[in-house]
Design a protein around this motif. Structure first.
Motif, mmCIF file in Angstrom:
data_model
loop_
_atom_site.group_PDB
_atom_site.id
_atom_site.type_symbol
_atom_site.label_atom_id
_atom_site.label_comp_id
_atom_site.label_asym_id
_atom_site.label_seq_id
_atom_site.Cartn_x
_atom_site.Cartn_y
_atom_site.Cartn_z
ATOM 1 N N LYS A 1 33.637 36.789 49.320
ATOM 2 C CA LYS A 1 33.898 36.654 47.889
ATOM 3 C C LYS A 1 32.860 37.455 47.120
ATOM 4 O O LYS A 1 31.673 37.430 47.466
ATOM 5 C CB LYS A 1 33.840 35.175 47.478
ATOM 6 C CG LYS A 1 34.093 34.899 46.009
ATOM 7 C CD LYS A 1 35.542 35.126 45.623
ATOM 8 C CE LYS A 1 35.802 34.698 44.179
ATOM 9 N NZ LYS A 1 37.145 35.041 43.723
ATOM 10 N N VAL B 1 28.464 40.370 46.648
ATOM 11 C CA VAL B 1 29.314 39.829 47.697
ATOM 12 C C VAL B 1 28.592 38.761 48.504
ATOM 13 O O VAL B 1 27.386 38.832 48.733
ATOM 14 C CB VAL B 1 29.804 40.954 48.636
ATOM 15 C CG1 VAL B 1 30.825 41.832 47.946
ATOM 16 C CG2 VAL B 1 28.653 41.778 49.151
ATOM 17 N N ASP C 1 40.612 37.483 52.623
ATOM 18 C CA ASP C 1 41.107 36.252 53.220
ATOM 19 C C ASP C 1 41.637 36.517 54.626
ATOM 20 O O ASP C 1 42.133 37.611 54.933
ATOM 21 C CB ASP C 1 42.238 35.654 52.384
ATOM 22 C CG ASP C 1 41.772 35.201 51.012
ATOM 23 O OD1 ASP C 1 40.666 34.646 50.931
ATOM 24 O OD2 ASP C 1 42.507 35.417 50.030
ATOM 25 N N SER D 1 31.905 39.629 43.035
ATOM 26 C CA SER D 1 32.012 39.584 41.578
ATOM 27 C C SER D 1 33.249 40.368 41.135
ATOM 28 O O SER D 1 34.002 40.891 41.953
ATOM 29 C CB SER D 1 30.767 40.205 40.947
ATOM 30 O OG SER D 1 30.803 41.628 41.096
ATOM 31 N N ASP E 1 41.285 39.114 42.970
ATOM 32 C CA ASP E 1 40.545 37.882 43.220
ATOM 33 C C ASP E 1 39.215 38.155 43.893
ATOM 34 O O ASP E 1 38.482 37.210 44.240
ATOM 35 C CB ASP E 1 41.376 36.919 44.072
ATOM 36 C CG ASP E 1 42.380 36.146 43.230
ATOM 37 O OD1 ASP E 1 42.086 35.920 42.043
ATOM 38 O OD2 ASP E 1 43.439 35.776 43.743
ATOM 39 N N HIS E 2 38.926 39.451 44.135
ATOM 40 C CA HIS E 2 37.591 39.871 44.593
ATOM 41 C C HIS E 2 37.203 39.196 45.906
ATOM 42 O O HIS E 2 36.077 38.737 46.076
ATOM 43 C CB HIS E 2 36.533 39.567 43.520
ATOM 44 C CG HIS E 2 37.020 39.763 42.125
ATOM 45 N ND1 HIS E 2 37.324 40.995 41.623
ATOM 46 C CD2 HIS E 2 37.294 38.881 41.135
ATOM 47 C CE1 HIS E 2 37.753 40.872 40.372
ATOM 48 N NE2 HIS E 2 37.743 39.585 40.054
ATOM 49 N N ARG E 3 38.141 39.154 46.833
ATOM 50 C CA ARG E 3 37.844 38.443 48.076
ATOM 51 C C ARG E 3 38.645 39.038 49.232
ATOM 52 O O ARG E 3 39.594 39.802 49.043
ATOM 53 C CB ARG E 3 38.137 36.958 47.925
ATOM 54 C CG ARG E 3 39.599 36.598 47.799
ATOM 55 C CD ARG E 3 39.788 35.093 47.648
ATOM 56 N NE ARG E 3 41.164 34.699 47.874
ATOM 57 C CZ ARG E 3 41.917 34.025 47.006
ATOM 58 N NH1 ARG E 3 41.412 33.680 45.829
ATOM 59 N NH2 ARG E 3 43.155 33.690 47.307
ATOM 60 N N LEU F 1 31.405 33.901 53.564
ATOM 61 C CA LEU F 1 31.633 32.461 53.474
ATOM 62 C C LEU F 1 31.952 31.804 54.802
ATOM 63 O O LEU F 1 32.097 30.573 54.852
ATOM 64 C CB LEU F 1 32.765 32.185 52.480
ATOM 65 C CG LEU F 1 32.580 32.759 51.076
ATOM 66 C CD1 LEU F 1 33.795 32.440 50.222
ATOM 67 C CD2 LEU F 1 31.308 32.220 50.435
ATOM 68 N N THR G 1 39.075 31.959 53.221
ATOM 69 C CA THR G 1 38.361 33.033 52.527
ATOM 70 C C THR G 1 37.111 33.402 53.313
ATOM 71 O O THR G 1 36.288 32.549 53.619
ATOM 72 C CB THR G 1 37.995 32.619 51.094
ATOM 73 O OG1 THR G 1 39.193 32.347 50.367
ATOM 74 C CG2 THR G 1 37.236 33.733 50.389
ATOM 75 N N GLY H 1 46.087 36.302 47.575
ATOM 76 C CA GLY H 1 45.289 36.474 46.372
ATOM 77 C C GLY H 1 45.949 37.508 45.473
ATOM 78 O O GLY H 1 46.878 38.225 45.873
ATOM 79 N N SER I 1 41.996 41.016 48.569
ATOM 80 C CA SER I 1 42.605 40.749 47.257
ATOM 81 C C SER I 1 41.832 41.495 46.177
ATOM 82 O O SER I 1 40.681 41.176 45.891
ATOM 83 C CB SER I 1 42.592 39.242 46.966
ATOM 84 O OG SER I 1 42.982 38.988 45.639
#
Length: 870
Positions: free
Chosen positions: A331, A29, A311, A333, A307-309, A32, A328, A287, A304
């Motif tokens: 994020k 992870v 938001d 894997s 989408d592995h995130r 961001l 976002t 996502g 999500s």
């Protein structure tokens, strides 16, 4: 970022198959945005496949660990799901204590803490609450709040999405339930029934006064309610209609989806983003596979799963609802699959704390993996959050709420004006207000209203569940096409079988346009007990095509729907072709041409063009036949364009035809191939004879000249001025052929229009309603500039180096995309090395540089004309 090792002091009932190496599933992870911190609190083996989370006043984290979600035969673990409590005894941010509070439920989809020690759970088929009454740390009392009865038993589109309304009501959701009939009953015996439209519900904390407040969902897995009572949902599944949705839920709202109508990407009575009257659009695409949603200031946090995130959706008021441009925050894997999320009530004014669960693995089956994360947002650094106090409702929102409340004193005239407003949330609220008065209307007075008001009257009467015997025959005979369409939708949505004879009669009306024909076909299928067939019913359609007593126009529409393209992609290297159903032969198509009706013949030629290799001789014969109409010959030539190399002599001959459409369609087809010097000389000799075709002659002789000396693609105004200098009037029929042309524009490769084409990009049948030439031209010039998120391609890079690009449909242990041909491709996640979002639209940049100015003008005229029904 790295996550700390854990040292648990107290654990209970650990299960064997969750001891698989965690290193094989690193979350990787990254945060961001400034002010965001993510810390691991717990993970497998202490936690497996979590589906619900909440935090109490003591800071203890309550989690659902499900062991029954598609439980494999070899799964080793507790027989039932566990309700776990994790405690940070040392206040160090790590869980030192784990206890099992309850373990008697199956397919448990959510958890929400309530008052007086109650813990609320959503199982697939019931909402229940449990409580520890003797203080031993384990629940010993269980009460049902709402019970679902249904044939379907799919775990995660049953009951889900628990949340508390500030007024004390429990709000929760139900998925589409595989379109099986269901009934949901509260503790006071109040029952709600439905089938494939899903729903958001509310009831009291003890299960009384159950009410469905909204419908039209696939799987609204995440629900939240803001402090001001506004409700939001995260729609977890899109099926063949991507994307997943972030929704603003209003009382009485219809969000467009109906599973009973099948899984195809198009159905005349299904919408996904407010495309149909009376349905509501999304705030913004989410996502892939969101499982939770939570307010933060004036925005929403949405994890999500696929989408592995995580938001953040800052909400900007837009009329009576909101719009958003997501940011976002985190994020990870493929082994970071955040799902449910909960707020820590001990959050401070400057630091907001949330806990979220992580499914880890992409398998739907219970698999023994799971994580629990702490998400901290430092508001001093997180300037992206914006203002934390909730904005006051807009005037439109206040008006919409008043209209829904039943306290509105507006006149009928005012309500009809509101119901036709551009703001769908205001319009839908006005429709609800109209429905309350609909019982007072008489057929005589309604018949005298304007067409616009009659359209709304149909919808209001339907919403009021008025007596269809009193209204449907009158509306179905109404002169206005949209009144008829909404009446067919009423018949289908309510499965009013008594009107089958009227629907069958409508299918024979020679004045039907294509939109109403589709609606009538879909309604007929519903009344015959096959709603999932949608607009497809090969037996009925073939019978209509063959019925010599049916109007040629109706036979043409039926023929348009018969050839289909497989959803599954062909073998590598092969191009997709339209499939003719059994019974639709070349000989039959020849017989239909002998009817000698222009509309029917055009549809036959377009059908043949779907498989030009098989139909080449027939198409060439029509193209060369001077006795045929100019339009039909031009259409046949367009159908031969993909085989221009094999038909060069014929096309050269036709490029000298006196009929302009025939001549210019032949020149357009020749543009795509390399011509020999003698062939070029043959075309040059035509320049003096046909000066009105000089632009197409030049393009055929030198296609590269089309990109020379033209404005920059970013200069829309210059392009507008260039088109204004074209002296010839725009020709929408030429534009139609360009739209569907297999080699020049080829718009139908991705877009559907009037029932023809693919569903990779948006359906453009109603594009003419926008009446905005600058916007339309700009979207052609710069297709990637304002690309809707739902149509953003993703490129899959396989381990063997092959790449595939498409619109993402589904993601779990397999990835499914819809490619540029409108066909689905599925890959095992183990074969996928990387998936990358592409900033480049499927629609090619520079398309205009393959067309003359006159052709661009014709294409725009077609798209603006609303000529989708021909």
């Amino acid at each position: 970022m790295k996550y700390p090792a854990l040292c648990f002091l107290v654990f209970s009932s650990l299960f064997a198959n969750s001891t698989l190496p965690a290193a094989e599933r690193e979350p990787q992870v990254k945060t961001l945005q400034p002010g965001v911190q993510l810390t691991l609190v717990a993970e497998h083996a202490e936690l497996a496949t979590p589906t619900g989370v909440d935090v109490d006043e003591q800071g203890r984290i309550w989690v659902v660990a499900t062991h029954t979600h598609f439980r494999p035969d070899d799964y080793v673990g507790p027989e039932h799901d566990e309700i776990l409590i994790f405690s940070d005894l040392n206040k160090e941010g790590r869980a030192q204590k784990r206890q099992v509070f309850y373990n008697a439920t199956d397919a448990t989809m959510d958890l929400e803490l309530g008052l007086d020690g109650w813990v609320y759970l959503a199982e697939r088929d019931r909402i229940l609450r449990i409580k520890d009454t003797n203080g031993d740390g384990k629940a010993d009392v269980e009460e049902n709040i709402a019970v679902l009865k249904s044939e379907a038993d799919y775990p995660h589109n049953g009951l889900e999405g628990l949340a508390w309304d500030p007024n004390g009501d429990l709000v929760f959701a139900l998925g589409e339930n595989y379109a099986k009939p269901w009934s949901l009953t509260g503790t006071d015996g109040v029952a709600v029934k439905g089938a494939g439209e899903g729903g958001v519900f509310r009831c009291t904390a003890d299960g009384k006064k159950l009410k469905r407040i909204a419908e039209g969902f696939w799987n609204p897995f995440g629900i939240c309610v803001r402090a001001d009572g506004e409700i939001f949902a995260a729609e977890n599944d899109p099926g063949e209609r991507p994307p997943c949705r972030v929704l603003h839920i209003i009382e009485g709202g219809d969000y467009g989806y109906e599973r009973s109508y099948g899984s195809e990407a198009h159905h005349p009575f299904v919408s996904w983003n407010g495309e149909l009257r009376g349905t509501l659009p999304m705030i913004h695409p989410s996502g892939e596979a969101p499982c939770g949603i939570l307010p933060l200031g004036r925005g929403l946090l949405v994890p999500s799963w696929s989408d592995h995130r995580i938001d953040f959706y800052p909400l900007t008021p837009q009329g009576a609802s909101f719009t958003s441009k997501p940011i976002t925050l985190v994020k990870g894997s493929r082994y970071f699959r955040p799902s449910c999320i909960a707020a820590d009530p001990a959050s401070t004014k400057q630091k907001r704390v949330f806990y979220l669960c992580d499914w880890v693995d992409g398998r739907y089956q219970a698999h023994g993996y799971g994580r629990l994360w702490k998400l901290e947002i430092d508001l001093k650094k997180a300037t992206w959050v914006g203002k934390m106090n909730l904005e006051p409702p807009t005037k439109q929102a206040q008006l919409a709420a008043l209209l829904r409340s039943g306290k509105s004193k507006h006149t009928r005239k005012e309500l009809f004006q509101f119901a036709q407003d551009q703001d769908p949330f205001l319009a839908q609220s006005a429709l609800q207000a109209l429905s309350r008065n609909a019982s007072r209307w008489t057929p005589q007075e309604v018949a005298a209203w304007s067409a616009a008001d009659r359209i709304q009257a149909v919808m209001a009467l339907k919403l009021a569940e008025a007596d269809p015997e009193k209204w449907v025959p009158m509306f179905l005979a109404d002169k206005n096409p949209d009144v008829q369409f909404e009446t067919l939708r009423w018949i289908s949505d309510f499965n009013l079988k008594a009107f089958l004879p009227l629907v069958e009669a409508k299918l024979s009306n020679s004045d039907l346009d294509y939109k109403r024909f589709e609606a009538a076909i879909a309604t007929w299928n519903t009344l015959q007990g096959k709603p999932e067939a949608g607009i497809r019913n090969p037996e009925l359609l073939l019978a209509k095509v063959q019925d010599m007593n049916s109007a040629p126009r109706i036979r043409a529409y039926a023929l348009r729907l018969l050839p289909t393209q497989s959803l599954s992609a062909p073998k590598e290297g092969n191009q997709p072709v339209k499939k003719f159903p059994k019974g639709l032969t070349l000989e039959m198509l020849r017989q239909l041409l002998d009817v000698n009706d222009e509309t029917l013949s055009l549809e036959v030629v377009r059908t043949l063009a779907g498989n030009p290799v098989a139909a080449r001789k027939i198409l060439a014969g029509i193209a060369a036949d001077a006795q045929q109409s100019e339009t039909l010959r031009a259409e046949a030539i367009a159908g031969l364009a993909t085989l221009a190399e094999q038909n060069t002599d014929l096309l050269l001959q036709l490029s000298g035809a006196k009929q302009p459409a025939v001549r210019e369609e032949a020149l357009r087809a020749l543009r795509s191939i390399t011509l020999t010097p003698p062939q070029q000389q043959s075309l040059k000799s035509l320049a003096g004879k046909y000066p009105d075709s000089a632009d197409l002659l030049a393009a055929a002789l030198n296609p590269k000249s089309l990109s020379e000396g033209r404005p920059a693609l970013t200069d829309t105004n210059a392009w507008i001025k260039a088109l204004e200098t074209v002296k010839e009037p725009a020709d929408p029929e030429s534009g139609r052929r360009i739209f569907h042309h297999g080699r020049v524009a080829n718009c139908a490769h991705c877009h559907r229009h009037g029932g023809r084409g693919n569903v990779v990009g948006p359906d453009l049948s109603s594009l003419g309603d926008k009446q905005d030439r600058v916007w339309l031209l700009k979207s052609i010039l710069e297709p990637s500039l304002e690309m809707a998120p739902e149509y953003q391609p993703r490129t899959i890079i396989l381990n063997d180096g092959r790449t595939f690009t498409g619109i993402r449909l589904r993601s779990y242990v397999k990835e499914t995309i819809r490619d540029a041909h409108g066909q689905n491709r599925t890959f095992d996640r183990s074969d996928v090395e990387m998936m990358v979002e592409s900033p480049i639209s499927f629609m090619p940049s520079g398309l205009v540089n393959s067309l003359t100015d006159r052709e661009i003008k014709d294409l725009l005229a077609f798209l603006e004309s609303g000529a989708s029904q021909k």
